[in-house]
Motif scaffolding. Structure first.
Motif, short mmCIF file in Angstrom:
data_model
loop_
_atom_site.label_atom_id
_atom_site.label_comp_id
_atom_site.label_asym_id
_atom_site.label_seq_id
_atom_site.Cartn_x
_atom_site.Cartn_y
_atom_site.Cartn_z
N ALA A 29 -11.11 11.89 -1.42
CA ALA A 29 -9.76 11.67 -0.88
C ALA A 29 -9.78 10.59 0.19
CB ALA A 29 -9.20 12.98 -0.32
N ASN A 30 -10.78 10.65 1.07
CA ASN A 30 -10.90 9.64 2.12
C ASN A 30 -11.22 8.26 1.55
OD1 ASN A 30 -10.31 11.32 4.26
ND2 ASN A 30 -12.44 11.83 4.69
N ARG A 31 -12.06 8.21 0.54
CA ARG A 31 -12.40 6.94 -0.10
C ARG A 31 -11.14 6.29 -0.68
NH1 ARG A 31 -16.29 3.21 -0.13
NH2 ARG A 31 -17.81 4.91 0.04
N ASP A 42 -9.39 2.95 0.94
CA ASP A 42 -9.36 1.74 0.10
C ASP A 42 -7.94 1.18 -0.03
OD1 ASP A 42 -12.07 1.77 -0.27
OD2 ASP A 42 -12.02 2.48 -2.35
N TRP A 43 -6.95 2.05 -0.04
CA TRP A 43 -5.59 1.58 -0.34
C TRP A 43 -4.63 1.66 0.84
CZ3 TRP A 43 -5.02 -0.95 -4.80
CH2 TRP A 43 -6.00 -0.75 -5.78
N THR A 44 -4.98 2.39 1.89
CA THR A 44 -4.08 2.47 3.06
C THR A 44 -4.81 2.16 4.37
OG1 THR A 44 -4.42 4.82 3.62
CG2 THR A 44 -2.84 4.32 1.86
N GLY A 45 -6.12 2.24 4.37
CA GLY A 45 -6.87 2.02 5.60
C GLY A 45 -7.06 3.26 6.44
N ASP A 46 -6.45 4.38 6.04
CA ASP A 46 -6.53 5.62 6.82
C ASP A 46 -7.27 6.70 6.04
OD1 ASP A 46 -5.00 4.54 8.92
OD2 ASP A 46 -3.14 5.01 7.83
N ALA A 47 -7.87 7.63 6.77
CA ALA A 47 -8.55 8.77 6.15
C ALA A 47 -7.59 9.94 6.00
CB ALA A 47 -9.77 9.18 6.97
N VAL A 48 -7.98 10.89 5.16
CA VAL A 48 -7.19 12.11 4.97
C VAL A 48 -7.63 13.20 5.93
CG1 VAL A 48 -6.60 13.94 3.33
CG2 VAL A 48 -6.76 11.57 2.54
N LYS A 60 -1.99 12.96 1.94
CA LYS A 60 -1.81 11.56 2.32
C LYS A 60 -0.75 10.97 1.39
CE LYS A 60 -2.71 7.74 4.52
NZ LYS A 60 -2.33 7.59 5.93
N GLU A 61 0.38 10.57 1.96
CA GLU A 61 1.52 10.17 1.15
C GLU A 61 1.53 8.66 0.90
OE1 GLU A 61 4.90 11.59 3.27
OE2 GLU A 61 4.64 13.66 2.58
N GLY A 62 2.15 8.31 -0.23
CA GLY A 62 2.46 6.92 -0.52
C GLY A 62 1.26 6.03 -0.75
N VAL A 63 0.23 6.53 -1.43
CA VAL A 63 -0.94 5.72 -1.74
C VAL A 63 -0.65 4.95 -3.03
CG1 VAL A 63 -3.41 5.74 -2.25
CG2 VAL A 63 -2.44 7.41 -0.65
N GLU A 64 -0.53 3.66 -2.92
CA GLU A 64 -0.17 2.81 -4.07
C GLU A 64 -1.42 2.19 -4.67
OE1 GLU A 64 2.14 -1.24 -4.28
OE2 GLU A 64 3.58 0.41 -4.09
N ILE A 65 -1.67 2.49 -5.93
CA ILE A 65 -2.85 2.00 -6.64
C ILE A 65 -2.40 1.12 -7.79
CG2 ILE A 65 -4.85 2.68 -8.06
CD1 ILE A 65 -4.95 5.27 -6.40
N GLU A 66 -3.02 -0.04 -7.92
CA GLU A 66 -2.66 -0.96 -9.00
C GLU A 66 -3.93 -1.43 -9.70
OE1 GLU A 66 0.07 -4.95 -9.82
OE2 GLU A 66 -0.24 -4.21 -7.78
N ARG A 67 -3.92 -1.32 -11.02
CA ARG A 67 -5.05 -1.75 -11.82
C ARG A 67 -4.56 -2.24 -13.18
NH1 ARG A 67 -7.91 -2.34 -8.22
NH2 ARG A 67 -10.07 -1.69 -7.86
N ASN A 68 -5.00 -3.44 -13.55
CA ASN A 68 -4.73 -3.99 -14.88
C ASN A 68 -3.24 -3.97 -15.24
OD1 ASN A 68 -7.54 -4.26 -15.18
ND2 ASN A 68 -7.71 -2.19 -16.03
N ASP A 74 0.85 10.80 -3.92
CA ASP A 74 0.55 11.56 -2.72
C ASP A 74 -0.72 12.34 -3.01
OD1 ASP A 74 2.89 10.60 -1.67
OD2 ASP A 74 4.01 12.48 -1.90
N ILE A 75 -1.78 12.06 -2.25
CA ILE A 75 -3.05 12.76 -2.45
C ILE A 75 -2.99 14.11 -1.73
CG2 ILE A 75 -5.53 12.72 -2.01
CD1 ILE A 75 -5.34 9.67 -1.94
#
Length: 213
Positions: free
Chosen positions: A41-43, A47-53, A69-77, A84-85
Motif C-alpha cells: 500500500a505504501n509503495r 509512487d503515485w502520490t508521494g505519501d505513505a498509507v 488513501k484516496e484518489g490514487v491515479e494510476i495510468e498504464r498503456n 482509493d486504497i
C-alpha cells in the motif's frame, strides 16, 4: 409543477449516474498477517502520490484498523484508473496475545493489541462483504498458501464477484516460490513482486489498470 419536478428528478438521477461512474474504485488490499500488505500500500501510494498509507512493521497485526488513501491515479498503456486504497488488517482465525509477547511487549499492551486486531479482522470482513469494488490479495511467496484463511477469503471474493488480483510478494527472499501460489489458486492470475524492493511493480500497475480500470 409535478411534470417539472419529475423532469428535474430525472435529470438529477442521470447527472448523479454520470458522476458516480467517475468515482474512484475502492480497492481492498487483503491477505494474511505479515504478507506485506502495508508495504505494498505504501509503495503504491508513494509512487503515485508521494505519501505513505501507514507505518510498516515486522510485528504481526501492526495494522489493526483499515487505513485508506484516496484518489490514487494510476495510468498504464493508455489505461487510467483512480482508486482509493484500503489497507486492511491481516485476516486470521485467531489473534493470540502471546504473539505480541514474543516481541517484548508487556502483557497488558499485548492483550490490548490482540483485542484491537480481532476487531480489525471483523472490520476487514465487513469491508470485503459491503464496501470494496475489487481486491488485491497479497501472499507471502515463502510460505504455504494452502490455509483455511486464504481458501475462505478467496471463496468470499469469488462469491461477491469481485475482480481480484493475486500478488506473490517477497520474491526478494530466499525460499520464495511463486509457483506454489499459482498452483493454489489457478483460477486467478498470480503476479510476482517484491513490494519492499519495488521489483516488478511496473507489471503490478499494468494489471491494476487492467483489472480495475
Amino acid at each position: 409543477m409535478g411534470l417539472l419536478t419529475n423532469l428535474r428528478d430525472s435529470i438529477s438521477r442521470v447527472t448523479d449516474g454520470l458522476f458516480a461512474a467517475d468515482e474512484p474504485k475502492r480497492i481492498g488490499i487483503y491477505g494474511p498477517p505479515n504478507a506485506g500488505k502495508t508495504t505494498l500500500a505504501n509503495r503504491i501510494a508513494r509512487d503515485w502520490t508521494g505519501d505513505a498509507v501507514g507505518p510498516e512493521s515486522h510485528i504481526p497485526h501492526e495494522t489493526r484498523r483499515a487505513r485508506r488513501k484516496e484518489g490514487v491515479e494510476i495510468e498504464r498503456n493508455g489505461r487510467k484508473v483512480t482508486i482509493d486504497i484500503v489497507d486492511t488488517p491481516g485476516v486470521t482465525t485467531k489473534v493470540d496475545y502471546k504473539e505480541f509477547l514474543d516481541h517484548d511487549m508487556e502483557k497488558d499492551d499485548a492483550v490490548r493489541r490482540s483485542r484491537e486486531a480481532t476487531e480489525g479482522v471483523a472490520e476487514a470482513m465487513h469491508w470485503l462483504r459491503e464496501d470494496v469494488d475489487g481486491v488485491i490479495y497479497v501472499l507471502d511467496s515463502t510460505t504455504d498458501p494452502f490455509t483455511q484463511v486464504n481458501t475462505m477469503l478467496i471463496g468470499i471474493i469469488e462469491s461477491q464477484d469481485l475482480p481480484a488480483l493475486i500478488l506473490a510478494n517477497k520474491t526478494d527472499l530466499e525460499g520464495s516460490d511463486v509457483q506454489q501460489i499459482a498452483n493454489a489458486f489457478p483460477q486467478h492470475e498470480t503476479i510476482p513482486l517484491s513490494a519492499l524492493e519495488g521489483d516488478n511493480m511496473d507489471e503490478v500497475y499494468t494489471k491494476i489498470a487492467e483489472y480495475f480500470g
